[in-house]
Design an enzyme around this catalytic site. Structure first.
Site, mmCIF file in Angstrom:
data_model
loop_
_atom_site.group_PDB
_atom_site.id
_atom_site.type_symbol
_atom_site.label_atom_id
_atom_site.label_comp_id
_atom_site.label_asym_id
_atom_site.label_seq_id
_atom_site.Cartn_x
_atom_site.Cartn_y
_atom_site.Cartn_z
ATOM 1 N N ASP A 33 0.963 -1.084 0.123
ATOM 2 C CA ASP A 33 -0.003 0.000 0.078
ATOM 3 C C ASP A 33 0.851 1.312 -0.140
ATOM 4 O O ASP A 33 1.538 1.420 1.106
ATOM 5 C CB ASP A 33 -0.739 -0.121 1.135
ATOM 6 N N HIS A 34 1.094 1.692 -1.237
ATOM 7 C CA HIS A 34 2.180 2.823 -1.257
ATOM 8 C C HIS A 34 2.084 3.869 -0.467
ATOM 9 O O HIS A 34 3.014 4.867 -0.179
ATOM 10 C CB HIS A 34 2.347 3.261 -2.806
ATOM 11 N N HIS A 49 -5.835 2.745 0.847
ATOM 12 C CA HIS A 49 -5.094 4.002 1.504
ATOM 13 C C HIS A 49 -5.959 4.550 2.749
ATOM 14 O O HIS A 49 -5.261 5.123 3.716
ATOM 15 C CB HIS A 49 -4.780 4.896 0.350
HETATM 16 C C1 BG6 Z 1 -3.619 4.495 -6.404
HETATM 17 C C2 BG6 Z 1 -4.832 4.682 -7.001
HETATM 18 O O1 BG6 Z 1 -3.538 3.459 -5.511
HETATM 19 O O2 BG6 Z 1 -3.323 5.834 -5.756
HETATM 20 C C3 BG6 Z 1 -4.960 5.739 -8.359
HETATM 21 O O3 BG6 Z 1 -5.043 3.192 -7.731
HETATM 22 C C4 BG6 Z 1 -4.690 6.792 -7.518
HETATM 23 O O4 BG6 Z 1 -5.820 5.829 -8.696
HETATM 24 C C5 BG6 Z 1 -3.178 6.931 -6.457
HETATM 25 O O5 BG6 Z 1 -4.103 7.967 -8.418
HETATM 26 C C6 BG6 Z 1 -2.896 8.081 -5.757
HETATM 27 O O6 BG6 Z 1 -1.728 7.957 -5.129
HETATM 28 P P1 BG6 Z 1 -0.825 9.345 -4.948
HETATM 29 O O7 BG6 Z 1 0.558 8.868 -4.144
HETATM 30 O O8 BG6 Z 1 -0.638 9.950 -6.080
HETATM 31 O O9 BG6 Z 1 -1.780 10.013 -3.702
#
Ligand code: BG6
Length: 489
Positions: free
Chosen positions: A176-177, A239
């Site tokens: 989960d980045h 997230h």
């Molecule tokens: C991803 C989603 O997990 O997270 C995307 O699949 C989204 O749709 C993205 O744009 C948002 O990540 P960040 O790091 O740009 O907030």
């Protein structure tokens, strides 16, 4: 020398994620001299020569700074294997290459399998890795798996049992980045390292918590995936709920992976299920129409590529979550996330309760509640809103801000989160990856909501203009409780 050593096999090596995030992150780790011996096998369907593959790696690290030919050395460690994910022969030849590289680079049999590709193949690949002998190695073996982890609880369970045939829970790194973002990791430090917050961090002193993660981008080229996902599965299940668990968890007795994860899981267990008739009372869905973003006119969701002109898919979700435990009973956690909104930002606002009596409300304006704002992105930092005396003759109060910027640079779109997570995985630290129990519980929470939304077409879609902060109902959700969304723009 305790720098990590491994053979990293990246499935989906010609894809977007590999090029945008994984190669640059690995390069940064390499450049910072954090990696021991390593080699990478890019695995993908396309037939490419090693040279062609290396050229694409070179291109993807193009904007990174070079130092003393480091780049060329880095790229030389990349090898390519053209692969059919359903064919055992393909896995056998991959295994042959893996053994060869293991010898050449002295990798101690350590293997990382990174699945950065279409999720429909995750289960098949994991099973083949086992049956075709790739997991049979004398070093460690780890599986890194990108989202989505299933489409709902049932498919997630199926996927999990497939990957569990080949890997133990300890060997599975579910990405989960958001958990790799600096300020998301900072939530626990802010909470647990400050005497002025932890004693107040409960339902006696906090009135509500608001988490916003808004984007200005639309669905881009991902219409096909997004149509079946929607914001609930794309952002909330992972997230948003992960951030809730970090904000709400009890202090762990230590920072080990098991302790931290088990405290987080307890939050998911306490999350009140919202189902049936309650869904539309606690949750709001939105879909963007056309509008203006950064002075450009942009099309509505239904006009996007690969999107049904009558799509019922939500591109925005706002919700009210309740955590039924001693600490949080009665404190709403409001979340909202969406595409094509006014700004790209992720912020958490912790609103403290009013003081017992406002002595200054007869003067100009009353005191405002104390707020702690955690800026996740693009700025990174915290702001504490206090009340102080307004300079002058009278005893008037005025809001003041104490701000701390984590660093000067804009953290957006940098591979930073991935850099940290890849490094964690190489070192065998799974703390900032999601445990199966989190995944299962968050799917069951989200499934109740999608079940209602999928069976009930939203007649008012599109219901927010691109460039706005979402549908009106999202404001009404808080107004019903006497609150409002603190501005994040
Ligand atoms: C991803 C989603 O997990 O997270 C995307 O699949 C989204 O749709 C993205 O744009 C948002 O990540 P960040 O790091 O740009 O907030």
């Amino acid at each position: 020398n305790n720098k990590p050593t491994a053979l990293i096999m990246i499935f989906g090596a010609t894809g977007d994620l590999a090029k945008r995030k994984l190669f640059p992150s690995l390069y940064r780790l390499f450049k910072k001299d954090k990696l021991g011996d390593f080699a990478v096998i890019g695995v993908a369907r396309r037939s490419l020569t090693n040279d062609e593959f290396q050229a694409s790696v070179t291109k993807s690290v193009g904007s990174e700074e070079d130092s003393n030919g480091k780049k060329a050395e880095f790229v030389s460690k990349f090898h390519y294997h053209s692969h059919d994910v359903t064919d055992s022969d393909s896995y056998s030849s991959l295994n042959t290459l893996a053994k060869e590289l293991d010898n050449t680079y002295h990798l101690n049999g350590n293997r990382i399998f990174y699945l950065a590709m279409a999720p429909e193949f995750f289960g098949t690949i994991a099973e083949h890795l086992k049956t075709d002998g790739l997991t049979d190695t004398h070093g460690f073996k780890r599986l890194v798996i990108e989202k989505p982890f299933g489409h709902d609880l049932e498919s997630a369970k199926k996927l999990n049992s497939q990957i569990r045939t080949a890997f133990t829970e300890d060997e599975i790194y579910r990405i989960d980045h958001y958990l790799g973002k600096e300020m998301v990791q900072n939530i626990e430090v802010i909470r647990f390292a400050n005497a002025i917050f932890e004693p107040l961090w409960n339902n006696r002193f906090i009135s509500n918590i608001q988490i916003t993660s808004s984007e200005t981008l639309g669905v881009e080229e991902r219409g096909r995936y997004y149509e079946k996902s929607g914001a609930l599965r794309d952002m909330v299940q992972n997230h948003m709920l992960q951030m809730v668990s970090l904000l709400a968890m009890e202090p762990p007795i230590s920072l080990t992976t098991d302790e931290v994860r088990s405290e987080k899981v307890r939050v998911f267990r306490a999350l009140r299920p919202i189902k049936g008739n309650e869904v539309n009372e606690y949750f709001v869905r939105g879909q963007y129409g056309k509008g203006i973003i950064a002075e450009n006119e942009v099309p509505g969701y239904r006009e996007e590529d690969m999107v049904d002109p009558e799509s019922n898919t939500e591109t925005f979700v706002a919700g009210k979550l309740l955590i039924d435990n001693f600490r949080w009973a009665g404190v709403p956690f409001y979340i909202r996330t969406g595409k094509r909104m006014e700004v790209k930002t992720t912020k958490i606002v912790v609103e403290f309760k009013d003081i017992p009596m406002d002595l200054y409300n007869k003067q100009e304006g009353s005191v405002s509640p104390n707020l702690l704002v955690i800026h996740i992105q693009p700025e990174e930092g915290i702001t504490l809103y206090l009340n102080a005396k307004k300079a002058g003759q009278h005893m008037n109060s005025t809001p003041v801000k104490l701000s701390y910027a984590n660093k000067g640079i804009d953290g957006l779109n940098t591979p930073e989160a991935y850099e940290k997570l890849i490094y964690d995985c190489l070192r065998g630290d799974a703390t900032n990856f999601t445990h199966w129990d989190d995944v299962a519980l968050s799917w069951s929470f989200v499934d109740n909501i999608s079940e209602v939304w999928e069976n009930e077409k939203e007649k008012n879609f599109p219901n927010y203009e691109s460039g706005s902060m979402g549908p009106k109902a999202s404001d009404a959700l808080l107004e019903k409780d006497g609150f409002f969304w603190w501005p994040v723009t």
